[in-house]
Design an enzyme around this catalytic site. Structure first.
Site, PDB file in Angstrom:
ATOM      1  N   HIS A  17       0.734  -1.264  -0.052  1.00  0.00           N
ATOM      2  CA  HIS A  17       0.043   0.044  -0.015  1.00  0.00           C
ATOM      3  C   HIS A  17       0.922   1.432  -0.004  1.00  0.00           C
ATOM      4  O   HIS A  17       0.546   2.235  -0.399  1.00  0.00           O
ATOM      5  CB  HIS A  17      -1.043   0.093   1.158  1.00  0.00           C
ATOM      6  N   ASP A  67      -4.794  -6.119  -7.721  1.00  0.00           N
ATOM      7  CA  ASP A  67      -4.790  -5.374  -6.596  1.00  0.00           C
ATOM      8  C   ASP A  67      -5.055  -3.998  -6.842  1.00  0.00           C
ATOM      9  O   ASP A  67      -5.041  -3.436  -8.057  1.00  0.00           O
ATOM     10  CB  ASP A  67      -3.682  -5.611  -5.743  1.00  0.00           C
TER      11      ASP A  67
END
EC number: 3.2.1.52
Length: 349
Positions: free
Chosen positions: A181, A252
């Site tokens: 992230h 993702d």
């Protein structure tokens, strides 16, 4: 209008005019919901019905709802344990752990389906090496065989309530500490090392009939210079070719730091789709979503359309009222309510 290859998020607890405009775009095929999109069960049911009514065939509605710290809807939903807790039970009582994993999957899916959600991005198939800042207790176990057995049981529970499963994060995100992230993780192991351990749960789950897969934003430089989610080596050669996966591949989130190397949002989507993804996720960046819808040119092939259709939740799920009158559901909730609850804590049912 058939479904497109993009999954987007929305602003709040109800659709705005701008949300509706974006979701009607032919590139869009689904919506991913977050905690900000939930205030009550009644509101969620209205929201998912509104999303499904926008298009024919209806858009897919997805969520990250794994259990533990990754459970987007909490109030009025059963508290789901971190998957590591099932792994701890496995160490002493494997048969009991498998049963509880099935029950957790059933409750997870039954509640989401009753609220109109098609599927959750679960189960996590990463290994619990104890060093990943993002995986941690989301993983079932350190033993790949235990992961495969528990994930299979959870998947059977999902299926019993009419929900497909999405395994993640192929080919394994648990070995490295970095969180994709916020940065680009690099796993320096060889393919042989990864195949010996991390690939085992993915391989076994494919054999069990896994419907969806999400690759990791992780670079494995001894295999390919590109992150797995942008790598034809990983997606086409290994996942499709060697492992024989025939389900839907979801990127993702393309807004994560682990995808930044690929360029602007349009370039990121193009590279992920060319590498072998069927659908790409772009979350928490409205300006990037606008750019993507304005500039991406991609026609989902017929096989991709079929793969997406398999992700749709089974029609006519049990209502919440009917669920709470179902002795099997009530029993399952009671069985999982205390998993992972420490002395002095109260289970949140």
């Amino acid at each position: 209008m058939s479904l497109g290859p993009v999954i987007l998020d929305i602003e709040g607890t109800q659709l705005t005019a701008n949300d509706k405009k974006k979701l009607r775009h032919p590139l869009v095929g689904g919506v991913i919901l977050f905690t900000r999109n939930y205030s009550s069960l009644a509101q969620l049911m209205h929201l998912t019905a509104e999303i499904h009514a926008l298009r024919t065939p209806p858009l897919l509605v997805a969520v990250d709802h794994e259990g533990g710290r990754v459970q987007r809807f909490r109030e009025d939903f059963t508290r789901l344990p971190p998957m590591r807790e099932l792994g701890r039970i496995w160490d002493e009582h494997p048969a009991q752990a498998r049963h509880l994993a099935h029950e957790a999957g059933y409750v997870l899916a039954a509640e989401l389906r009753a609220a109109g959600v098609d599927f959750s991005f679960t189960p996590v198939l990463d290994m619990d090496y104890g060093q990943s800042s993002v995986i941690r207790d989301r993983a079932f176990h350190r033993d790949p065989q235990a992961i495969a057995e528990l994930a299979h049981s959870l998947m059977s529970g999902l299926k019993s309530a009419g929900m497909a499963a999405v395994g993640k994060h192929f080919p394994g995100h648990g070995y490295i500490e970095a969180d994709s992230h916020f940065e680009m993780p690099v796993d320096e192991r060889t393919y042989a090392q990864i195949e010996m351990d991390d690939l085992i749960p993915f391989r076994k789950m494919i054999g069990f009939g896994l419907t969806g897969m999400m690759p990791a934003h992780v670079i494995y430089p001894k295999v390919d210079a590109l992150p797995a989610g942008f790598s034809e080596v990983w997606l086409k050669k290994v996942l499709r070719g060697e492992l024989g996966f025939e389900g839907c591949i979801f990127s993702d989130d393309l807004n994560m730091a682990g995808a930044a190397f690929a360029g602007n949002p349009v370039e990121r989507a193009q590279k992920a789709l060319h590498a072998g993804c069927d659908m790409v996720l772009l979350c928490n960046n409205p300006e990037a979503a606008e750019m993507l819808l304005a500039e991406l040119h991609w026609d989902l092939p017929a096989l991709g359309v079929i793969r997406l259709a398999r992700m749709r939740g089974r029609p006519n799920p049990d209502s919440l009222v009917k669920l709470h009158e179902n002795p099997n559901f009530v029993s399952a909730v009671e069985k999982i309510a205390g998993i992972g609850v420490r002395s002095g804590e109260l289970p949140l049912v």
